[in-house]
Design a protein around this motif. Structure first.
Motif, PDB file in Angstrom:
ATOM      1  N   CYS A   1       0.672  -1.262   0.013  1.00 37.12           N
ATOM      2  CA  CYS A   1      -0.032   0.016   0.031  1.00 37.12           C
ATOM      3  C   CYS A   1       0.916   1.350   0.075  1.00 37.12           C
ATOM      4  CB  CYS A   1      -0.976  -0.029   1.130  1.00 37.12           C
ATOM      5  SG  CYS A   1      -1.839   1.524   1.432  1.00 37.12           S
TER       6      CYS A   1
ATOM      7  N   GLU B   1      -2.346   5.510  -2.389  1.00 37.81           N
ATOM      8  CA  GLU B   1      -3.521   4.682  -2.004  1.00 37.81           C
ATOM      9  C   GLU B   1      -4.226   4.974  -0.850  1.00 37.81           C
ATOM     10  OE1 GLU B   1      -2.337   0.539  -4.339  1.00 37.81           O
ATOM     11  OE2 GLU B   1      -0.925   1.312  -2.909  1.00 37.81           O
ATOM     12  N   LEU B   2      -3.397   5.383   0.095  1.00 35.78           N
ATOM     13  CA  LEU B   2      -4.151   5.998   1.386  1.00 35.78           C
ATOM     14  C   LEU B   2      -3.286   7.207   1.747  1.00 35.78           C
ATOM     15  CD1 LEU B   2      -5.447   5.361   4.157  1.00 35.78           C
ATOM     16  CD2 LEU B   2      -3.562   4.017   4.557  1.00 35.78           C
TER      17      LEU B   2
ATOM     18  N   ALA C   1     -13.398   6.591   1.155  1.00 33.04           N
ATOM     19  CA  ALA C   1     -12.896   5.607   0.067  1.00 33.04           C
ATOM     20  C   ALA C   1     -12.732   6.441  -1.161  1.00 33.04           C
ATOM     21  CB  ALA C   1     -14.296   4.631  -0.209  1.00 33.04           C
TER      22      ALA C   1
ATOM     23  N   VAL D   1     -12.730  -0.877   8.358  1.00 36.11           N
ATOM     24  CA  VAL D   1     -12.829  -0.520   7.046  1.00 36.11           C
ATOM     25  C   VAL D   1     -12.133  -1.689   6.102  1.00 36.11           C
ATOM     26  CG1 VAL D   1     -12.571   1.054   4.816  1.00 36.11           C
ATOM     27  CG2 VAL D   1     -12.976   2.028   7.095  1.00 36.11           C
ATOM     28  N   ASP D   2     -12.921  -2.222   5.154  1.00 34.49           N
ATOM     29  CA  ASP D   2     -12.203  -3.366   4.393  1.00 34.49           C
ATOM     30  C   ASP D   2     -11.598  -2.623   3.123  1.00 34.49           C
ATOM     31  OD1 ASP D   2     -11.710  -5.742   3.286  1.00 34.49           O
ATOM     32  OD2 ASP D   2     -13.659  -5.557   2.444  1.00 34.49           O
ATOM     33  N   THR D   3     -10.137  -2.763   3.208  1.00 31.26           N
ATOM     34  CA  THR D   3      -9.489  -2.253   2.209  1.00 31.26           C
ATOM     35  C   THR D   3      -8.885  -3.276   1.243  1.00 31.26           C
ATOM     36  OG1 THR D   3      -7.551  -1.974   3.138  1.00 31.26           O
ATOM     37  CG2 THR D   3      -8.983  -0.302   3.527  1.00 31.26           C
TER      38      THR D   3
ATOM     39  N   TRP E   1      -6.005  -3.941   1.100  1.00 29.14           N
ATOM     40  CA  TRP E   1      -4.676  -4.481   2.005  1.00 29.14           C
ATOM     41  C   TRP E   1      -5.189  -5.268   3.143  1.00 29.14           C
ATOM     42  CZ3 TRP E   1      -5.983   0.535   1.166  1.00 29.14           C
ATOM     43  CH2 TRP E   1      -5.316   1.049  -0.165  1.00 29.14           C
TER      44      TRP E   1
ATOM     45  N   TYR F   1      -7.869   6.205  -0.538  1.00 30.11           N
ATOM     46  CA  TYR F   1      -8.337   6.472   0.785  1.00 30.11           C
ATOM     47  C   TYR F   1      -7.639   7.653   1.642  1.00 30.11           C
ATOM     48  CZ  TYR F   1     -10.581   1.812   0.524  1.00 30.11           C
ATOM     49  OH  TYR F   1     -10.931   0.634   0.184  1.00 30.11           O
TER      50      TYR F   1
ATOM     51  N   LEU G   1      -8.685  -2.186   7.950  1.00 28.71           N
ATOM     52  CA  LEU G   1      -8.186  -0.899   8.365  1.00 28.71           C
ATOM     53  C   LEU G   1      -9.004  -0.144   9.633  1.00 28.71           C
ATOM     54  CD1 LEU G   1      -6.127   1.787   7.916  1.00 28.71           C
ATOM     55  CD2 LEU G   1      -7.969   2.640   6.509  1.00 28.71           C
TER      56      LEU G   1
END
Length: 168
Positions: A8, A42-43, A126, A159-161, A163, A103, A166
């Motif tokens: 990530c 990505e984050l 998201a 939170v489903d990510t 990776w 994110y 989260l």
């Protein structure tokens, strides 16, 4: 079992907000997020209470049993610059996440629209721009209790990510 992405790319923002000014701080957030785009994060993660800032060292004129007028004015400014979730500020933050396709995690002073209690909250958006998590600090520490209320057990979202989970 879900296949997880092995890496990530994270942008950790180390910056100061425009203290007690949510409008100017949101403008600064937009500039800082734009600066991360060439690296394709990505984050994107901002500090605790970035909007409208952490009132380090302020007492808001509070001592047990009283509060002075200057402290009341400081409190009113902080209160007015705390954000309602969801609201126009979260719409702007969602647009930033969407434009970045990342994110976005950011700490805010949240003003509950029903009780007007302030909460030390973390918001996660998201890459679609949708607000997917609100975590209110469960137990503010020490003198933070003068400013922010206690959350309850329902404010511990995951939170489903790509990776994995989260925690907000």
């Amino acid at each position: 079992m879900k296949d997880l992405q092995p890496t990530c790319r994270i942008a950790l923002v180390q910056a100061a907000p425009v203290m007690f000014d949510k409008t100017k701080t949101l403008e600064k957030v937009a500039q800082l997020v734009a600066q991360t785009r060439p690296q394709h994060p990505e984050l994107i993660v901002f500090p605790e209470l970035f909007i409208p800032g952490y009132p380090l060292g302020l007492s808001f004129g509070f001592t047990v049993g009283q509060r002075d007028e200057k402290g009341r004015q400081d409190w009113q400014l902080y209160y007015n610059n705390s954000i309602i979730v969801p609201g126009p500020e979260t719409d702007q933050l969602g647009e930033l996440a969407k434009a970045s396709q990342a994110y976005l995690s950011i700490g805010v002073s949240e003003r509950d629209q029903t009780t007007n209690t302030l909460y030390n909250s973390n918001l996660i958006f998201a890459p679609t721009g949708k607000l997917v998590a609100i975590h209110r600090k469960l137990k503010p520490t020490g003198s933070e209790r003068v400013v922010w209320g206690d959350a309850d057990r329902h404010f511990f979202p995951v939170v489903d990510t790509p990776w994995g989970p989260l925690v907000a």
